[in-house]
Scaffold this motif. Structure first.
Motif, PDB file in Angstrom:
ATOM      1  N   PRO A 115       0.810  -1.226   0.000  1.00  0.00           N
ATOM      2  CA  PRO A 115       0.000   0.000   0.000  1.00  0.00           C
ATOM      3  C   PRO A 115       0.842   1.274   0.000  1.00  0.00           C
ATOM      4  O   PRO A 115       0.354   2.335  -0.398  1.00  0.00           O
ATOM      5  CB  PRO A 115      -0.820  -0.111   1.291  1.00  0.00           C
ATOM      6  N   GLN A 116       2.106   1.163   0.453  1.00  0.00           N
ATOM      7  CA  GLN A 116       2.990   2.326   0.475  1.00  0.00           C
ATOM      8  C   GLN A 116       4.080   2.204  -0.592  1.00  0.00           C
ATOM      9  O   GLN A 116       5.180   2.737  -0.450  1.00  0.00           O
ATOM     10  CB  GLN A 116       3.614   2.486   1.856  1.00  0.00           C
ATOM     11  N   LEU A 117       3.764   1.535  -1.661  1.00  0.00           N
ATOM     12  CA  LEU A 117       4.681   1.361  -2.779  1.00  0.00           C
ATOM     13  C   LEU A 117       5.211   2.713  -3.266  1.00  0.00           C
ATOM     14  O   LEU A 117       4.467   3.684  -3.373  1.00  0.00           O
ATOM     15  CB  LEU A 117       3.935   0.659  -3.917  1.00  0.00           C
ATOM     16  N   VAL A 118       6.511   2.761  -3.560  1.00  0.00           N
ATOM     17  CA  VAL A 118       7.136   3.975  -4.080  1.00  0.00           C
ATOM     18  C   VAL A 118       7.677   3.672  -5.480  1.00  0.00           C
ATOM     19  O   VAL A 118       8.562   2.827  -5.641  1.00  0.00           O
ATOM     20  CB  VAL A 118       8.281   4.464  -3.174  1.00  0.00           C
ATOM     21  N   TYR A 119       7.139   4.361  -6.470  1.00  0.00           N
ATOM     22  CA  TYR A 119       7.603   4.174  -7.838  1.00  0.00           C
ATOM     23  C   TYR A 119       8.908   4.932  -8.073  1.00  0.00           C
ATOM     24  O   TYR A 119       9.226   5.893  -7.363  1.00  0.00           O
ATOM     25  CB  TYR A 119       6.536   4.627  -8.831  1.00  0.00           C
ATOM     26  N   THR A 120       9.618   4.515  -9.100  1.00  0.00           N
ATOM     27  CA  THR A 120      10.946   5.069  -9.363  1.00  0.00           C
ATOM     28  C   THR A 120      10.887   6.537  -9.738  1.00  0.00           C
ATOM     29  O   THR A 120      11.822   7.290  -9.464  1.00  0.00           O
ATOM     30  CB  THR A 120      11.635   4.237 -10.466  1.00  0.00           C
ATOM     31  N   TYR A 121       9.797   6.979 -10.355  1.00  0.00           N
ATOM     32  CA  TYR A 121       9.645   8.401 -10.685  1.00  0.00           C
ATOM     33  C   TYR A 121       8.191   8.809 -10.537  1.00  0.00           C
ATOM     34  O   TYR A 121       7.315   7.969 -10.347  1.00  0.00           O
ATOM     35  CB  TYR A 121      10.177   8.705 -12.093  1.00  0.00           C
ATOM     36  N   ASN A 122       7.953  10.127 -10.590  1.00  0.00           N
ATOM     37  CA  ASN A 122       6.612  10.681 -10.365  1.00  0.00           C
ATOM     38  C   ASN A 122       6.051  10.210  -9.028  1.00  0.00           C
ATOM     39  O   ASN A 122       4.896   9.806  -8.914  1.00  0.00           O
ATOM     40  CB  ASN A 122       5.665  10.304 -11.502  1.00  0.00           C
ATOM     41  N   SER A 123       6.886  10.265  -8.007  1.00  0.00           N
ATOM     42  CA  SER A 123       6.490   9.798  -6.673  1.00  0.00           C
ATOM     43  C   SER A 123       7.314  10.533  -5.623  1.00  0.00           C
ATOM     44  O   SER A 123       8.257  11.260  -5.939  1.00  0.00           O
ATOM     45  CB  SER A 123       6.744   8.290  -6.548  1.00  0.00           C
ATOM     46  N   ARG A 124       6.939  10.291  -4.386  1.00  0.00           N
ATOM     47  CA  ARG A 124       7.740  10.764  -3.256  1.00  0.00           C
ATOM     48  C   ARG A 124       8.050   9.585  -2.353  1.00  0.00           C
ATOM     49  O   ARG A 124       7.214   8.699  -2.163  1.00  0.00           O
ATOM     50  CB  ARG A 124       7.009  11.852  -2.458  1.00  0.00           C
ATOM     51  N   SER A 125       9.254   9.571  -1.823  1.00  0.00           N
ATOM     52  CA  SER A 125       9.606   8.557  -0.847  1.00  0.00           C
ATOM     53  C   SER A 125       8.877   8.828   0.458  1.00  0.00           C
ATOM     54  O   SER A 125       8.272   9.903   0.646  1.00  0.00           O
ATOM     55  CB  SER A 125      11.120   8.535  -0.613  1.00  0.00           C
ATOM     56  N   ILE A 126       8.915   7.861   1.360  1.00  0.00           N
ATOM     57  CA  ILE A 126       8.204   7.987   2.631  1.00  0.00           C
ATOM     58  C   ILE A 126       8.660   9.220   3.405  1.00  0.00           C
ATOM     59  O   ILE A 126       7.876   9.847   4.125  1.00  0.00           O
ATOM     60  CB  ILE A 126       8.397   6.703   3.463  1.00  0.00           C
ATOM     61  N   ASP A 127       9.935   9.614   3.234  1.00  0.00           N
ATOM     62  CA  ASP A 127      10.448  10.803   3.933  1.00  0.00           C
ATOM     63  C   ASP A 127      10.112  12.105   3.209  1.00  0.00           C
ATOM     64  O   ASP A 127      10.513  13.187   3.646  1.00  0.00           O
ATOM     65  CB  ASP A 127      11.965  10.697   4.136  1.00  0.00           C
ATOM     66  N   GLY A 128       9.383  12.011   2.088  1.00  0.00           N
ATOM     67  CA  GLY A 128       8.984  13.199   1.348  1.00  0.00           C
ATOM     68  C   GLY A 128       9.874  13.557   0.183  1.00  0.00           C
ATOM     69  O   GLY A 128       9.571  14.482  -0.582  1.00  0.00           O
ATOM     70  N   ARG A 130      11.370  13.858  -3.338  1.00  0.00           N
ATOM     71  CA  ARG A 130      10.821  13.741  -4.697  1.00  0.00           C
ATOM     72  C   ARG A 130      11.718  12.803  -5.511  1.00  0.00           C
ATOM     73  O   ARG A 130      12.931  12.965  -5.543  1.00  0.00           O
ATOM     74  CB  ARG A 130      10.767  15.125  -5.340  1.00  0.00           C
ATOM     75  N   ASN A 131      11.116  11.844  -6.185  1.00  0.00           N
ATOM     76  CA  ASN A 131      11.894  10.854  -6.935  1.00  0.00           C
ATOM     77  C   ASN A 131      11.865  11.142  -8.425  1.00  0.00           C
ATOM     78  O   ASN A 131      10.822  11.473  -8.984  1.00  0.00           O
ATOM     79  CB  ASN A 131      11.335   9.446  -6.678  1.00  0.00           C
ATOM     80  N   GLN A 132      13.023  10.988  -9.040  1.00  0.00           N
ATOM     81  CA  GLN A 132      13.170  11.153 -10.476  1.00  0.00           C
ATOM     82  C   GLN A 132      13.802   9.899 -11.057  1.00  0.00           C
ATOM     83  O   GLN A 132      14.557   9.199 -10.386  1.00  0.00           O
ATOM     84  CB  GLN A 132      14.028  12.382 -10.805  1.00  0.00           C
ATOM     85  N   GLY A 133      13.497   9.623 -12.331  1.00  0.00           N
ATOM     86  CA  GLY A 133      13.843   8.351 -12.923  1.00  0.00           C
ATOM     87  C   GLY A 133      15.169   8.282 -13.647  1.00  0.00           C
ATOM     88  O   GLY A 133      16.088   9.065 -13.404  1.00  0.00           O
ATOM     89  N   GLY A 134      15.245   7.347 -14.583  1.00  0.00           N
ATOM     90  CA  GLY A 134      16.514   6.924 -15.157  1.00  0.00           C
ATOM     91  C   GLY A 134      17.001   7.669 -16.376  1.00  0.00           C
ATOM     92  O   GLY A 134      18.065   7.333 -16.900  1.00  0.00           O
ATOM     93  N   TYR A 135      16.248   8.678 -16.849  1.00  0.00           N
ATOM     94  CA  TYR A 135      16.781   9.506 -17.927  1.00  0.00           C
ATOM     95  C   TYR A 135      17.723  10.530 -17.288  1.00  0.00           C
ATOM     96  O   TYR A 135      17.568  11.743 -17.433  1.00  0.00           O
ATOM     97  CB  TYR A 135      15.672  10.248 -18.671  1.00  0.00           C
ATOM     98  N   SER A 136      18.693  10.033 -16.568  1.00  0.00           N
ATOM     99  CA  SER A 136      19.577  10.884 -15.763  1.00  0.00           C
ATOM    100  C   SER A 136      20.907  10.174 -15.548  1.00  0.00           C
ATOM    101  O   SER A 136      21.058   9.000 -15.887  1.00  0.00           O
ATOM    102  CB  SER A 136      18.919  11.203 -14.414  1.00  0.00           C
ATOM    103  N   ASP A 137      21.859  10.893 -14.960  1.00  0.00           N
ATOM    104  CA  ASP A 137      23.209  10.343 -14.873  1.00  0.00           C
ATOM    105  C   ASP A 137      23.413   9.385 -13.708  1.00  0.00           C
ATOM    106  O   ASP A 137      24.303   8.535 -13.745  1.00  0.00           O
ATOM    107  CB  ASP A 137      24.241  11.468 -14.827  1.00  0.00           C
ATOM    108  N   LYS A 138      22.569   9.476 -12.656  1.00  0.00           N
ATOM    109  CA  LYS A 138      22.751   8.590 -11.503  1.00  0.00           C
ATOM    110  C   LYS A 138      21.461   8.514 -10.705  1.00  0.00           C
ATOM    111  O   LYS A 138      20.557   9.336 -10.865  1.00  0.00           O
ATOM    112  CB  LYS A 138      23.891   9.072 -10.609  1.00  0.00           C
ATOM    113  N   ILE A 139      21.406   7.502  -9.816  1.00  0.00           N
ATOM    114  CA  ILE A 139      20.249   7.322  -8.953  1.00  0.00           C
ATOM    115  C   ILE A 139      20.720   6.684  -7.650  1.00  0.00           C
ATOM    116  O   ILE A 139      21.708   5.949  -7.635  1.00  0.00           O
ATOM    117  CB  ILE A 139      19.167   6.462  -9.650  1.00  0.00           C
ATOM    118  N   VAL A 140      20.016   6.995  -6.558  1.00  0.00           N
ATOM    119  CA  VAL A 140      20.331   6.447  -5.229  1.00  0.00           C
ATOM    120  C   VAL A 140      19.129   5.625  -4.781  1.00  0.00           C
ATOM    121  O   VAL A 140      18.010   6.138  -4.714  1.00  0.00           O
ATOM    122  CB  VAL A 140      20.639   7.558  -4.211  1.00  0.00           C
ATOM    123  N   VAL A 141      19.369   4.340  -4.445  1.00  0.00           N
ATOM    124  CA  VAL A 141      18.275   3.415  -4.179  1.00  0.00           C
ATOM    125  C   VAL A 141      18.609   2.528  -2.982  1.00  0.00           C
ATOM    126  O   VAL A 141      19.750   2.082  -2.832  1.00  0.00           O
ATOM    127  CB  VAL A 141      17.995   2.525  -5.407  1.00  0.00           C
TER     128      VAL A 141
END
Length: 358
Positions: A115-128, A130-141
């Motif tokens: 119910p608290q699923l967080v998508y890779t982009y167009n979402s916010r993590s539980i701590d608030g 803002r998440n952005q996706g993979g059309y970018s140079d790096k990601i922290v997961v």
């Protein structure tokens, strides 16, 4: 305490409104935490969901949006609690990057239904954050949502497995399509999902028929993808002959369409599983379900354990997507072509070799 974003500068291409036009965008990732893996992105697949989201077709887009959830890269930093990965490992990041990790679904390795699923982009993590996706140079997961990319699986053509691959693999497992070789599977729609459904279905020992509106892709379906047969829905005689011949149908079609022809193809006790996400509700005819004891179900991606299983399965059977490799600067023309279904069968962005700081 809020996570600091100031020191972890990142760069990608974002859509700023429902025009869906992507352009260079500077932003920040969170700092690598104790349970995190920082990934330098090498390749990212272009999913039809990316197109829907940047254009706000589903009505819940929040701009600016950097899409992309078929990510393959290299781990460049790991937190002190990370045990599954080390710096230099080749890894994948798919559709989800977070969940509560404590509910019934999470405890059953079904994080994709949390119910608290967080998508890779167009979402916010539980701590608030803002998440952005993979059309970018790096990601922290968080390490739970990072996948080991098997040796022998190419980074570019393997990237689409992280969404398209698991989207067709998971229902095959859940709905019993893999329990007996030789069962008859119909695959409706031969696009990014459909072409992988053919390949994975054949690897499971299924008889596979591609179902399409026209015969345009018949030769490549049979000669290139090794489908057993091809059924054109506008050919009334062939559709009539095919009534009641299939054990399962995977419906990968996203535009609005009728379910009745697909239901008619099923045997008694047959199962129709819908994977596409039309913008408008589909009409459901009840009589074919009741009179044939047929089942209509749905499915979306898979949990992390199953996604890793899928990657290992595809590596073992040499299954990858058929792709067209593009530069980051080509993304808007690629999106226009994707909207016309003008791709065989998945665009993949060569992120590391084409993204540039502006």
């Amino acid at each position: 305490m809020a996570i600091s974003l100031d020191r972890n500068k990142a760069f990608g291409w974002a859509a700023n409104d429902k025009s869906g036009i992507l352009s260079p965008f500077h932003f920040s990732r969170r700092e690598n935490g104790d349970n995190d893996v920082t990934v330098k992105i090498l390749f990212c697949g272009v999913c039809h969901s990316d197109l829907h989201t940047i254009k706000n077709d589903w009505g819940f887009s929040h701009y600016p949006i950097i899409p992309g959830h078929e990510i393959v890269g290299i781990a460049t930093k790991v937190g002190k609690n990370v045990t599954k990965f080390k710096e230099g490992d080749r890894v994948g990041v798919g559709v989800i990057i977070g969940s509560c990790q404590s509910c019934e679904s999470c405890n059953q390795d079904l994080e994709n239904y949390c119910p608290q699923l967080v998508y890779t982009y167009n979402s916010r993590s539980i701590d608030g954050t803002r998440n952005q996706g993979g059309y970018s140079d790096k990601i922290v997961v968080d390490q739970r949502f990072v996948l080991s990319f098997p040796d022998g699986l190419p980074s570019d053509s393997g990237a689409p497995l992280l969404c398209a691959g698991i989207t067709v693999y998971s229902p095959m497992k859940y709905y019993g399509m893999t329990e007996e070789k030789g069962k008859h599977l119909g695959v409706s729609g031969l696009g990014g999902l459909g072409h992988l459904a053919v390949k994975i279905g054949k690897a499971f020992g299924l008889k596979v028929t591609v179902i399409s509106r026209s015969s345009e892709k018949e030769r490549e379906a049979i000669d290139r993808l090794a489908a057993d047969s091809f059924l054109v829905t506008t050919d009334s005689q062939k559709m009539k002959d095919a009534i009641g011949t299939m054990d399962f149908v995977l419906d990968t079609v996203s535009p609005e369409h009728s379910l009745l022809p697909l239901l008619s193809l099923l045997k008694v006790n047959g199962k129709l599983v819908t994977l596409g996400l039309p913008e408008k509700p589909l009409e459901l005819p009840i009589f074919p379900l009741v009179l044939g004891r047929k089942m209509l179900g749905g499915s979306q991606i898979g949990g992390m354990k199953e996604t890793q299983e899928m990657l290992d399965f595809c590596a073992k059977h040499n299954i990858v997507a058929d792709i067209e490799l593009i530069k980051m600067s080509d993304i808007n023309s690629a999106m226009a072509r994707l909207a016309r279904s003008d791709v065989r069968y998945r665009f993949v962005i060569d992120v590391a070799n084409s993204i540039s700081l502006l």
